[in-house]
Design a protein around this motif. Sequence first.
Motif, PDB file in Angstrom:
ATOM      1  N   GLN A  44       3.290  25.589  20.428  1.00  0.00           N
ATOM      2  CA  GLN A  44       3.446  24.140  20.517  1.00  0.00           C
ATOM      3  C   GLN A  44       3.163  23.715  21.955  1.00  0.00           C
ATOM      4  N   TYR A  45       2.246  22.770  22.103  1.00  0.00           N
ATOM      5  CA  TYR A  45       1.919  22.279  23.448  1.00  0.00           C
ATOM      6  C   TYR A  45       2.507  20.897  23.622  1.00  0.00           C
ATOM      7  N   ARG A  46       2.991  20.646  24.841  1.00  0.00           N
ATOM      8  CA  ARG A  46       3.660  19.373  25.102  1.00  0.00           C
ATOM      9  C   ARG A  46       3.019  18.638  26.262  1.00  0.00           C
ATOM     10  N   GLY A  47       3.217  17.336  26.273  1.00  0.00           N
ATOM     11  CA  GLY A  47       2.697  16.535  27.371  1.00  0.00           C
ATOM     12  C   GLY A  47       3.701  15.463  27.736  1.00  0.00           C
ATOM     13  N   CYS A  48       3.725  15.079  29.004  1.00  0.00           N
ATOM     14  CA  CYS A  48       4.636  14.033  29.458  1.00  0.00           C
ATOM     15  C   CYS A  48       3.898  12.690  29.451  1.00  0.00           C
ATOM     16  N   ILE A  49       4.494  11.697  28.784  1.00  0.00           N
ATOM     17  CA  ILE A  49       3.831  10.395  28.669  1.00  0.00           C
ATOM     18  C   ILE A  49       3.899   9.615  29.975  1.00  0.00           C
ATOM     19  N   LYS A  50       4.730  10.089  30.926  1.00  0.00           N
ATOM     20  CA  LYS A  50       4.867   9.379  32.201  1.00  0.00           C
ATOM     21  C   LYS A  50       3.883   9.910  33.250  1.00  0.00           C
ATOM     22  N   CYS A  51       3.947  11.222  33.522  1.00  0.00           N
ATOM     23  CA  CYS A  51       3.114  11.754  34.610  1.00  0.00           C
ATOM     24  C   CYS A  51       1.860  12.468  34.104  1.00  0.00           C
ATOM     25  N   GLY A  52       1.805  12.712  32.785  1.00  0.00           N
ATOM     26  CA  GLY A  52       0.605  13.328  32.229  1.00  0.00           C
ATOM     27  C   GLY A  52       0.564  14.852  32.299  1.00  0.00           C
ATOM     28  N   LEU A  53       1.667  15.462  32.742  1.00  0.00           N
ATOM     29  CA  LEU A  53       1.702  16.932  32.762  1.00  0.00           C
ATOM     30  C   LEU A  53       1.471  17.433  31.336  1.00  0.00           C
ATOM     31  N   ASP A  54       0.572  18.405  31.200  1.00  0.00           N
ATOM     32  CA  ASP A  54       0.068  18.747  29.874  1.00  0.00           C
ATOM     33  C   ASP A  54       0.000  20.262  29.739  1.00  0.00           C
ATOM     34  N   THR A  55       0.847  20.838  28.882  1.00  0.00           N
ATOM     35  CA  THR A  55       0.914  22.305  28.822  1.00  0.00           C
ATOM     36  C   THR A  55      -0.301  22.927  28.130  1.00  0.00           C
ATOM     37  N   ARG A  56      -1.179  22.096  27.568  1.00  0.00           N
ATOM     38  CA  ARG A  56      -2.394  22.678  26.957  1.00  0.00           C
ATOM     39  C   ARG A  56      -3.278  23.383  27.972  1.00  0.00           C
ATOM     40  N   VAL A  57      -3.082  23.092  29.261  1.00  0.00           N
ATOM     41  CA  VAL A  57      -3.885  23.803  30.271  1.00  0.00           C
ATOM     42  C   VAL A  57      -3.578  25.304  30.257  1.00  0.00           C
ATOM     43  N   CYS A  58      -2.430  25.664  29.640  1.00  0.00           N
ATOM     44  CA  CYS A  58      -2.068  27.089  29.604  1.00  0.00           C
ATOM     45  C   CYS A  58      -2.485  27.775  28.308  1.00  0.00           C
ATOM     46  N   GLN A  59      -3.326  27.127  27.503  1.00  0.00           N
ATOM     47  CA  GLN A  59      -3.816  27.768  26.278  1.00  0.00           C
ATOM     48  C   GLN A  59      -4.577  29.040  26.631  1.00  0.00           C
ATOM     49  N   ARG A  60      -4.542  29.969  25.692  1.00  0.00           N
ATOM     50  CA  ARG A  60      -5.223  31.259  25.933  1.00  0.00           C
ATOM     51  C   ARG A  60      -6.674  31.063  26.346  1.00  0.00           C
ATOM     52  N   SER A  61      -7.334  30.119  25.652  1.00  0.00           N
ATOM     53  CA  SER A  61      -8.755  29.930  25.937  1.00  0.00           C
ATOM     54  C   SER A  61      -8.998  29.364  27.336  1.00  0.00           C
ATOM     55  N   HIS A  62      -7.933  28.889  27.972  1.00  0.00           N
ATOM     56  CA  HIS A  62      -8.103  28.300  29.302  1.00  0.00           C
ATOM     57  C   HIS A  62      -7.689  29.243  30.418  1.00  0.00           C
ATOM     58  N   ARG A  63      -7.383  30.502  30.054  1.00  0.00           N
ATOM     59  CA  ARG A  63      -6.884  31.380  31.116  1.00  0.00           C
ATOM     60  C   ARG A  63      -7.947  31.675  32.158  1.00  0.00           C
ATOM     61  N   ASP A  64      -9.190  31.531  31.739  1.00  0.00           N
ATOM     62  CA  ASP A  64     -10.243  31.652  32.722  1.00  0.00           C
ATOM     63  C   ASP A  64     -10.339  30.284  33.398  1.00  0.00           C
ATOM     64  N   LEU A  65      -9.828  30.214  34.628  1.00  0.00           N
ATOM     65  CA  LEU A  65      -9.616  28.908  35.258  1.00  0.00           C
ATOM     66  C   LEU A  65     -10.889  28.116  35.503  1.00  0.00           C
ATOM     67  N   LYS A  66     -12.040  28.805  35.435  1.00  0.00           N
ATOM     68  CA  LYS A  66     -13.274  28.065  35.698  1.00  0.00           C
ATOM     69  C   LYS A  66     -13.544  26.996  34.620  1.00  0.00           C
ATOM     70  N   TYR A  67     -12.850  27.122  33.452  1.00  0.00           N
ATOM     71  CA  TYR A  67     -13.036  26.119  32.411  1.00  0.00           C
ATOM     72  C   TYR A  67     -12.142  24.902  32.615  1.00  0.00           C
ATOM     73  N   LEU A  68     -11.286  24.958  33.651  1.00  0.00           N
ATOM     74  CA  LEU A  68     -10.377  23.839  33.905  1.00  0.00           C
ATOM     75  C   LEU A  68     -10.914  22.960  35.021  1.00  0.00           C
ATOM     76  N   THR A  69     -10.659  21.656  34.928  1.00  0.00           N
ATOM     77  CA  THR A  69     -11.028  20.760  36.027  1.00  0.00           C
ATOM     78  C   THR A  69     -10.050  21.004  37.181  1.00  0.00           C
ATOM     79  N   PHE A  70     -10.335  20.401  38.330  1.00  0.00           N
ATOM     80  CA  PHE A  70      -9.460  20.569  39.489  1.00  0.00           C
ATOM     81  C   PHE A  70      -8.035  20.089  39.158  1.00  0.00           C
ATOM     82  N   ASP A  71      -7.922  18.928  38.499  1.00  0.00           N
ATOM     83  CA  ASP A  71      -6.606  18.400  38.123  1.00  0.00           C
ATOM     84  C   ASP A  71      -5.882  19.334  37.152  1.00  0.00           C
TER      85      ASP A  71
END
Length: 195
Positions: free
Chosen positions: A83-110
Amino acid sequence: MESLKEQYEQILIEKSEIIKKIGTLANNDVVKEYLYLCSKRDELTEQQEKIYRDLKYNEYSLCNHIWITTENKYDYSEGRTYQYRGCIKCGLDTRVCQRSHRDLKYLTFDQQIMYYFIRTKSWENGIHTNILCNLELAKAIYSKIKINHPNIDDETARKYFENALYYIRNIKVNDERKESRAKRLSLSSDFNRWS
Ligand SMILES: [Zn+2]
């Protein structure tokens, strides 16, 4: 074999000429200034990124989050649902920690900043709701609530948010109205993640 040797020799000659020219250019004042400015720019970019990261870390640390569920994702290899969660106030989004994103080059700077924050800091404080919703939509609704009620407390904001979402989801409107609703929420006019 001979032809390879010839090619190699030819490259050596060509390269040494280029190195000589680079050496001459490096002493030219305009080029010197150019190289200095490039390295200064890189230095400033590095400082800027560090400060930006610190600002985002502060924002995430100081936020009393209001969490929604952004995604329930079944992982076939592990046989469990994440289950992935996100904060409606600051936008913190745990989907950045999905398995497919562990290779950080697929993530934006933010997203990389979020990733490191979630991995290294405590972040689960705040109000946890059971709402499954698109995070972009949730943030847009929250910021409208905040504009209309700048001093609202989190618990009331959560109730307003739930009411607004209920209204959006249960009152049928035509595509034209959906488009103008998206505009009112400052979402792109073709936004279609209402449900
Ligand atoms: Zn937050």
